[in-house]
Design a protein around this motif. Sequence first.
Motif, PDB file in Angstrom:
ATOM      1  N   GLU A 276       0.705  -1.167  -0.013  1.00 16.36           N
ATOM      2  CA  GLU A 276       0.061   0.058  -0.005  1.00 16.36           C
ATOM      3  C   GLU A 276       0.642   1.349   0.211  1.00 16.36           C
ATOM      4  O   GLU A 276       0.674   1.969  -0.707  1.00 16.36           O
ATOM      5  CB  GLU A 276      -1.098   0.065   1.152  1.00 16.36           C
ATOM      6  N   VAL A 277       1.950   1.257   0.756  1.00 12.87           N
ATOM      7  CA  VAL A 277       2.709   2.593   0.898  1.00 12.87           C
ATOM      8  C   VAL A 277       4.029   2.436   0.084  1.00 12.87           C
ATOM      9  O   VAL A 277       4.778   3.574   0.128  1.00 12.87           O
ATOM     10  CB  VAL A 277       3.040   2.719   2.368  1.00 12.87           C
ATOM     11  N   GLY A 278       4.175   1.433  -0.600  1.00 12.74           N
ATOM     12  CA  GLY A 278       5.317   1.381  -1.537  1.00 12.74           C
ATOM     13  C   GLY A 278       6.535   1.186  -0.785  1.00 12.74           C
ATOM     14  O   GLY A 278       7.797   1.879  -1.517  1.00 12.74           O
ATOM     15  N   LYS A 279       6.639   0.768   0.271  1.00 13.72           N
ATOM     16  CA  LYS A 279       8.058   0.441   0.991  1.00 13.72           C
ATOM     17  C   LYS A 279       8.100  -1.156   1.061  1.00 13.72           C
ATOM     18  O   LYS A 279       7.325  -1.981   0.911  1.00 13.72           O
ATOM     19  CB  LYS A 279       7.922   1.147   2.392  1.00 13.72           C
ATOM     20  N   SER A 280       9.503  -1.403   1.138  1.00 15.95           N
ATOM     21  CA  SER A 280       9.820  -2.914   1.174  1.00 15.95           C
ATOM     22  C   SER A 280       9.289  -3.516   2.204  1.00 15.95           C
ATOM     23  O   SER A 280       9.107  -2.917   3.420  1.00 15.95           O
ATOM     24  CB  SER A 280      11.559  -3.126   1.079  1.00 15.95           C
ATOM     25  N   ARG A 281       9.051  -4.993   2.371  1.00 14.06           N
ATOM     26  CA  ARG A 281       8.531  -5.672   3.369  1.00 14.06           C
ATOM     27  C   ARG A 281       9.476  -5.344   4.406  1.00 14.06           C
ATOM     28  O   ARG A 281       9.041  -5.564   5.811  1.00 14.06           O
ATOM     29  CB  ARG A 281       8.518  -7.283   2.880  1.00 14.06           C
ATOM     30  N   SER A 282      10.783  -5.587   4.284  1.00 14.55           N
ATOM     31  CA  SER A 282      11.940  -5.525   5.340  1.00 14.55           C
ATOM     32  C   SER A 282      11.864  -4.114   6.133  1.00 14.55           C
ATOM     33  O   SER A 282      12.091  -4.101   7.364  1.00 14.55           O
ATOM     34  CB  SER A 282      13.308  -5.908   4.743  1.00 14.55           C
ATOM     35  N   HIS A 283      11.765  -3.193   5.377  1.00 15.81           N
ATOM     36  CA  HIS A 283      11.569  -1.677   5.792  1.00 15.81           C
ATOM     37  C   HIS A 283      10.529  -1.792   6.888  1.00 15.81           C
ATOM     38  O   HIS A 283      10.533  -0.912   7.873  1.00 15.81           O
ATOM     39  CB  HIS A 283      11.460  -0.542   4.834  1.00 15.81           C
ATOM     40  N   ILE A 284       9.423  -2.238   6.502  1.00  9.95           N
ATOM     41  CA  ILE A 284       8.264  -2.168   7.266  1.00  9.95           C
ATOM     42  C   ILE A 284       8.369  -2.926   8.783  1.00  9.95           C
ATOM     43  O   ILE A 284       8.190  -2.550   9.774  1.00  9.95           O
ATOM     44  CB  ILE A 284       6.922  -2.622   6.654  1.00  9.95           C
ATOM     45  N   ALA A 285       8.896  -3.951   8.511  1.00  7.11           N
ATOM     46  CA  ALA A 285       9.121  -4.869   9.521  1.00  7.11           C
ATOM     47  C   ALA A 285      10.299  -4.056  10.645  1.00  7.11           C
ATOM     48  O   ALA A 285      10.031  -4.252  11.826  1.00  7.11           O
ATOM     49  CB  ALA A 285       9.679  -6.466   9.119  1.00  7.11           C
ATOM     50  N   ASN A 286      11.347  -3.700  10.067  1.00  6.33           N
ATOM     51  CA  ASN A 286      12.314  -3.147  10.802  1.00  6.33           C
ATOM     52  C   ASN A 286      11.980  -1.957  11.311  1.00  6.33           C
ATOM     53  O   ASN A 286      12.390  -1.635  12.563  1.00  6.33           O
ATOM     54  CB  ASN A 286      13.526  -2.764  10.028  1.00  6.33           C
ATOM     55  N   THR A 287      11.035  -0.942  10.702  1.00  7.26           N
ATOM     56  CA  THR A 287      10.484   0.179  11.475  1.00  7.26           C
ATOM     57  C   THR A 287       9.525  -0.498  12.590  1.00  7.26           C
ATOM     58  O   THR A 287       9.587   0.529  13.699  1.00  7.26           O
ATOM     59  CB  THR A 287       9.740   1.003  10.510  1.00  7.26           C
ATOM     60  N   LEU A 288       8.598  -1.325  12.453  1.00  4.96           N
ATOM     61  CA  LEU A 288       7.675  -1.456  13.235  1.00  4.96           C
ATOM     62  C   LEU A 288       8.521  -2.195  14.574  1.00  4.96           C
ATOM     63  O   LEU A 288       7.978  -1.958  15.625  1.00  4.96           O
ATOM     64  CB  LEU A 288       6.827  -2.549  12.754  1.00  4.96           C
ATOM     65  N   ARG A 289       9.672  -2.827  14.638  1.00  4.42           N
ATOM     66  CA  ARG A 289      10.369  -3.220  15.579  1.00  4.42           C
ATOM     67  C   ARG A 289      10.920  -2.157  16.703  1.00  4.42           C
ATOM     68  O   ARG A 289      11.099  -2.627  17.669  1.00  4.42           O
ATOM     69  CB  ARG A 289      11.859  -4.122  15.063  1.00  4.42           C
ATOM     70  N   LEU A 290      10.767  -1.028  16.065  1.00  4.57           N
ATOM     71  CA  LEU A 290      11.166   0.262  16.918  1.00  4.57           C
ATOM     72  C   LEU A 290      10.221   0.224  18.154  1.00  4.57           C
ATOM     73  O   LEU A 290      10.776   0.884  19.231  1.00  4.57           O
ATOM     74  CB  LEU A 290      11.432   1.591  16.156  1.00  4.57           C
ATOM     75  N   LEU A 291       9.155  -0.065  18.044  1.00  2.00           N
ATOM     76  CA  LEU A 291       7.958  -0.126  18.952  1.00  2.00           C
ATOM     77  C   LEU A 291       8.275  -1.063  19.993  1.00  2.00           C
ATOM     78  O   LEU A 291       7.572  -0.582  21.193  1.00  2.00           O
ATOM     79  CB  LEU A 291       6.623  -0.216  18.593  1.00  2.00           C
ATOM     80  N   ASP A 292       9.186  -1.886  19.968  1.00  2.00           N
ATOM     81  CA  ASP A 292       9.434  -2.868  21.081  1.00  2.00           C
ATOM     82  C   ASP A 292      10.447  -2.182  22.132  1.00  2.00           C
ATOM     83  O   ASP A 292      10.656  -2.639  23.329  1.00  2.00           O
ATOM     84  CB  ASP A 292      10.285  -3.844  20.546  1.00  2.00           C
ATOM     85  N   LEU A 293      10.997  -0.940  21.864  1.00  2.00           N
ATOM     86  CA  LEU A 293      11.903  -0.296  22.645  1.00  2.00           C
ATOM     87  C   LEU A 293      11.202   0.475  23.916  1.00  2.00           C
ATOM     88  O   LEU A 293       9.934   0.709  23.595  1.00  2.00           O
ATOM     89  CB  LEU A 293      12.670   0.744  21.943  1.00  2.00           C
ATOM     90  N   PRO A 294      11.893   0.665  24.869  1.00  2.00           N
ATOM     91  CA  PRO A 294      10.989   1.428  26.046  1.00  2.00           C
ATOM     92  C   PRO A 294      10.502   2.846  25.747  1.00  2.00           C
ATOM     93  O   PRO A 294      11.026   3.154  24.953  1.00  2.00           O
ATOM     94  CB  PRO A 294      12.097   1.471  27.068  1.00  2.00           C
ATOM     95  N   ASP A 295       9.426   3.123  26.477  1.00  2.67           N
ATOM     96  CA  ASP A 295       8.833   4.508  26.205  1.00  2.67           C
ATOM     97  C   ASP A 295      10.076   5.478  26.266  1.00  2.67           C
ATOM     98  O   ASP A 295       9.745   6.661  25.572  1.00  2.67           O
ATOM     99  CB  ASP A 295       7.647   4.797  27.371  1.00  2.67           C
TER     100      ASP A 295
END
Length: 296
Positions: free
Chosen positions: A166-185
């Motif tokens: 949908e947004v025209g980004k690679s699957r790995s980019h989406i996954a790596n960006t989402l992983r940032l949400l695992d960091l502490p607040d």
Amino acid sequence: MSAAETTPRRRASLGRGLDALFGEADEADIAAAGTPESHRAPRSLPVEFLSPGPFQPRRKFDEAELDRLVESVKAQGVLQPILVRPVEGKTDRYHIIAGERRWRAAQKAKLHEVPVVIRPMSDREALQFAIIENVQRQDLTALEEAEGYQRLIAEFALTQEDVSREVGKSRSHIANTLRLLDLPDTVLAMLQDGLLSAGHARALLGCPDPEAAARKVVAKGLNVRQTEQLARDGRDQPPAPPRPVRDANLVALEEDIQRRLGFKVAIDATTKTSGVMRIHYADLDQFSDLMRRLRG
């Protein structure tokens, strides 16, 4: 809008980003979307008719950049129209999908009207378009981008592969960006404030204690490569031994003596019947006071 209603042709226009937003998409796509002819061309609306949309992923607007845009708007006006959608059930009210910064600048420049393109669209399309515009302009922080992708997944039951398409980004980019949400607040706050880059944040994902490592990165001004080494060093170190549990009776005794003397007291039991008691004083006056108390 269901997945079945979203045709491959429609997805392709979304993935094309800004071209699809402002009228450069195929006329067949626009007509198929049911957009009235009067809504396809830019028109002017009073600034008070517009308000930020609930699907705007961007939360941080750089004031210096906004001030520069204000000067440009004063000189030449708003050159690119603002993309809006009608607010359901309200007349002459529109949510901004793309162009909130231009709308803010126009208000600061004391403009009464701004050019807009009106596009009726679903909540899902509104979020997609907002993410596409901001990502292509590199206006989002890494955290805002991750939160936008997460909303697409959580609120519209998309997979990472769907978001990628949908947004025209690679699957790995989406996954790596989402992983940032695992960091502490606390670390995410540093990322949002610009104290850490996305590269720093990705390196910190491998740290046993990301928060402590992030504070060290900021305090020492470490670059991404140094942060990656810090993460490797942290993984190679053995875990700290657990702190011994202190005897509750000793703790209670320390507190009782501290109340009676007015000085901090620490008791270390070396065996069951012997140990060391330390009385802490801050200066010579306290020491003299302590000696008087002990001498009776």
